[in-house]
Design an enzyme around this catalytic site. Structure first.
Site, short mmCIF file in Angstrom:
data_model
loop_
_atom_site.label_atom_id
_atom_site.label_comp_id
_atom_site.label_asym_id
_atom_site.label_seq_id
_atom_site.Cartn_x
_atom_site.Cartn_y
_atom_site.Cartn_z
N CYS A 37 0.83 -1.20 0.00
CA CYS A 37 0.00 0.00 0.00
C CYS A 37 0.88 1.26 0.00
CB CYS A 37 -0.98 -0.04 1.16
SG CYS A 37 -2.34 1.15 0.97
N GLU B 79 -1.73 -8.71 4.12
CA GLU B 79 -1.76 -9.13 5.54
C GLU B 79 -3.17 -9.24 6.08
OE1 GLU B 79 -2.27 -4.74 6.00
OE2 GLU B 79 -1.23 -6.06 4.59
N HIS C 116 -3.66 -4.97 0.63
CA HIS C 116 -3.15 -5.38 1.94
C HIS C 116 -3.18 -6.91 2.08
CE1 HIS C 116 -2.71 -1.54 4.14
NE2 HIS C 116 -3.56 -1.11 3.23
#
Length: 256
Positions: free
Chosen positions: A115, A212, A210
């Protein structure tokens, strides 16, 4: 025992963070980042903002580097006037993370920008950013999802060859690409969603979403695999030779 590559992850530096009974300045990182590194086979190491002159020494100790998401990049870093819709600056993070990126590129340490980290990779190489766009967040503080289509023949396209739905939360994006960078994925509205350095210039990839916050490990696992190629072989523990058997001494009868 397998040696896990050491993957540095940049962090937030926040004033007045609260936990338990405390309200103090703190170094912060959402747990999804180190958990993703760990699930992908790496050993996560946090890199809070520091003096930019120390970045090269930090990178020399790493096998791979992740620049995490976070606040908007200061437009002065890419020669633009600040838009009213651009968030507050984070000068310590900007300076530190740009220095980390430059050190990783110079040392050919595998690099993944997530990002904001992708945007900083673009800025580090002379690119610019769109300071606001709609449709890439669900709501304030809520991750959305949208589809991302890879470009065939790119590093990212080799890692994730099919179109996928990704977790996303951003209102800025790449505008003019930095020197030498290639776009390797796009959203349905044409937004550049992944960038990378060309073959022969090391392993450096930026993704606008993202990972994660999702279950797909492929991007992080590719970074960990790239970081593992530079690891020294595992030390071999030599076998300790066994002592030869010594026969028991014969019994000697006691004399009167």
């Amino acid at each position: 025992m397998t040696v896990r590559p050491l993957i540095g992850v940049s962090t937030y530096l926040e004033a007045g963070a609260r936990w338990g009974v405390w309200e103090l300045d703190a170094v912060l990182l959402p747990s999804g980042y180190p958990h993703l590194v760990q699930r992908a086979g790496g050993l996560a190491f946090l890199l809070p903002p520091d003096a930019p002159g120390r970045a090269a020494a930090a990178v020399r100790r790493l096998d791979g580097l992740v620049i995490a998401g976070g606040p908007d990049v200061d437009p002065s870093r890419y020669g633009a006037e600040r838009s009213p819709r651009t968030g507050p600056p984070a000068p310590e993070r900007d300076a530190w993370e740009l220095a980390l990126i430059e050190a990783a590129l110079a040392a050919h340490v595998p690099l993944l920008g997530i990002c904001r980290g992708m945007q900083l990779l673009n800025v580090a190489l002379g690119g610019t950013l769109v300071q606001h766009l709609d449709g890439h967040t669900e709501a304030v503080g809520v991750f959305g999802r949208h589809r991302v289509k890879p470009e065939p023949g790119t590093l990212y396209g080799g890692i994730v060859p099919e179109e996928t739905s990704v977790p996303t939360y951003h209102h800025q994006a790449v505008d003019r690409l930095g020197a030498g960078l290639l776009p390797s994925a796009h959203a349905e509205d044409g937004t550049v969603e992944a960038i990378e350095v060309p073959p022969g210039r090391g392993w450096a990839l930026g993704v606008q979403w993202h990972p994660e916050m999702g279950e797909d490990l492929r991007v992080m696992r590719a970074l960990v695999d790239a970081a593992s190629t530079a690891l020294p072989p595992e030390p071999q523990v030599p076998e300790v030779p066994q002592a030869p058997d010594v026969p028991d001494a014969p019994d000697v009868a006691a004399s009167d």
